[in-house]
Scaffold this motif. Structure first.
Motif, short mmCIF file in Angstrom:
data_model
loop_
_atom_site.label_atom_id
_atom_site.label_comp_id
_atom_site.label_asym_id
_atom_site.label_seq_id
_atom_site.Cartn_x
_atom_site.Cartn_y
_atom_site.Cartn_z
N TYR A 44 -22.60 -0.44 18.61
CA TYR A 44 -22.04 0.61 19.47
C TYR A 44 -22.20 1.96 18.76
O TYR A 44 -21.43 2.30 17.87
N THR A 103 -21.24 9.53 18.49
CA THR A 103 -20.89 10.63 17.60
C THR A 103 -19.44 10.46 17.11
O THR A 103 -19.13 10.78 15.97
N PHE A 104 -18.59 10.01 17.99
CA PHE A 104 -17.18 9.76 17.66
C PHE A 104 -16.55 10.97 16.96
O PHE A 104 -15.94 10.84 15.90
N HIS A 112 -13.19 5.40 23.71
CA HIS A 112 -14.04 4.63 22.79
C HIS A 112 -13.36 3.30 22.42
O HIS A 112 -14.00 2.25 22.40
N LYS A 148 -26.64 18.78 15.64
CA LYS A 148 -25.38 19.04 16.35
C LYS A 148 -24.34 19.60 15.40
O LYS A 148 -24.31 19.24 14.22
N ARG A 198 -23.37 0.91 25.23
CA ARG A 198 -23.02 2.30 25.53
C ARG A 198 -21.99 2.30 26.66
O ARG A 198 -21.86 1.32 27.39
N GLY A 199 -21.30 3.41 26.79
CA GLY A 199 -20.29 3.50 27.84
C GLY A 199 -20.81 4.31 29.01
O GLY A 199 -21.57 5.27 28.82
N ARG A 227 -19.24 6.46 32.01
CA ARG A 227 -18.01 6.99 32.60
C ARG A 227 -18.22 7.41 34.04
O ARG A 227 -17.39 7.21 34.89
N PRO A 265 -15.13 1.98 31.08
CA PRO A 265 -13.78 1.92 30.51
C PRO A 265 -12.75 1.70 31.62
O PRO A 265 -13.08 1.77 32.80
N TYR A 317 -9.48 6.25 31.64
CA TYR A 317 -10.21 6.94 30.56
C TYR A 317 -11.56 7.48 31.01
O TYR A 317 -12.33 7.97 30.18
N LEU A 319 -12.43 11.05 30.02
CA LEU A 319 -12.16 11.41 28.63
C LEU A 319 -13.43 11.54 27.79
O LEU A 319 -14.29 10.68 27.82
P1 ADP Z 1 -22.81 10.41 21.95
O1 ADP Z 1 -22.98 11.80 21.41
O2 ADP Z 1 -23.76 9.42 21.36
O3 ADP Z 1 -22.74 10.32 23.44
P2 ADP Z 1 -19.94 9.89 21.98
O4 ADP Z 1 -19.02 9.64 20.84
O5 ADP Z 1 -19.67 11.06 22.83
O6 ADP Z 1 -21.38 9.95 21.34
O7 ADP Z 1 -20.01 8.60 22.89
C1 ADP Z 1 -20.41 7.36 22.36
C2 ADP Z 1 -20.49 6.37 23.48
O8 ADP Z 1 -19.19 6.13 24.00
C3 ADP Z 1 -21.32 6.82 24.69
O9 ADP Z 1 -21.98 5.70 25.24
C4 ADP Z 1 -20.31 7.36 25.66
O10 ADP Z 1 -20.74 7.23 26.99
C5 ADP Z 1 -19.16 6.39 25.38
N1 ADP Z 1 -17.88 7.02 25.71
C6 ADP Z 1 -17.36 8.17 25.26
N2 ADP Z 1 -16.15 8.41 25.82
C7 ADP Z 1 -15.92 7.37 26.64
C8 ADP Z 1 -14.88 7.04 27.55
N3 ADP Z 1 -13.85 7.83 27.76
N4 ADP Z 1 -14.98 5.89 28.22
C9 ADP Z 1 -16.05 5.09 28.05
N5 ADP Z 1 -17.09 5.35 27.26
C10 ADP Z 1 -17.02 6.48 26.56
#
Ligand code: ADP
Length: 180
Positions: free
Chosen positions: A12, A15-16, A23, A47, A99-100, A102, A131, A135, A138
């Protein structure tokens, strides 16, 4: 038909900056699908980040203690990575990159990346998870926007992140403009 059991490894990446309850929700869901999950903190010099990769990793490690999934600490690993995710996935024998999603707006970019990764690492599948609906709006960027101006983020990120955001913006005098 039952085949030989395989150790399913999910990766998974993200950037977190910082980790949110969105997440964490995804990590919890992923633990139902994978035996082992590698949370990969991306180092991207292009970035501007609010937190260093080490800070982001340490916050994630702290937040993983909040998960209810049995054995979660034993089945999770947090790594910092730079370079190509597809290479890391192959190197670690990952079954899938997680990956997520949203909103529909996430889809186009994720689709592009997933197909590129498939070219680079054909053995690694792409898995997308949604999610909990609460969320879906978010993002780390929204959290930073709210926290920067002293808004309450306690319902959106774990306590350690609330603390670290407050410290960080105090140090910056509330003037940092880092985004992810
Ligand atoms: P990136 O810059 O790689 O998108 P993020 O930390 O923003 O890094 O997101 C990492 C992953 O987590 C991505 O797949 C993003 O879609 C997913 N993600 C971020 N926030 C959420 C959320 N609220 N619900 C579900 N997935 C999320």
């Amino acid at each position: 038909m039952t085949g030989p059991t395989k150790n399913r490894i999910g990766i998974y990446p993200g950037t977190f900056d910082p980790i949110t309850y969105g997440h964490l929700d995804l990590i919890d869901r992923a633990l139902a699908l994978f035996d082992h999950l590698i949370v990969a903190v991306a180092v991207n010099p292009a970035k501007v980040h609010l937190f260093t990769p080490e800070d982001r990793r340490d916050m994630i490690l702290e937040c993983l203690k909040l998960l209810e999934t049995k054995d979660s600490e034993r089945r999770l690993e947090v790594v910092i990575f730079s370079g190509l995710l597809a290479h890391l996935a192959v190197e670690r024998g990952a079954t899938a990159i997680l990956r997520g999603l949203r909103a529909v707006s996430d889809f186009e970019f994720e689709f592009q990346i997933a197909l590129t990764n498939r070219t680079l690492a054909p053995s690694v599948e792409a898995v997308f998870l949604m999610p909990n609906a609460k969320y879906t709006y978010l993002s780390s960027t929204i959290i930073k926007n709210v926290a920067q101006y002293g808004g309450d983020v306690t319902k959106l990120v774990p306590p350690i992140v609330v603390q670290r955001l407050a410290q960080r913006y105090q140090q910056a005098g509330g003037a940092s403009s880092a985004r992810s």
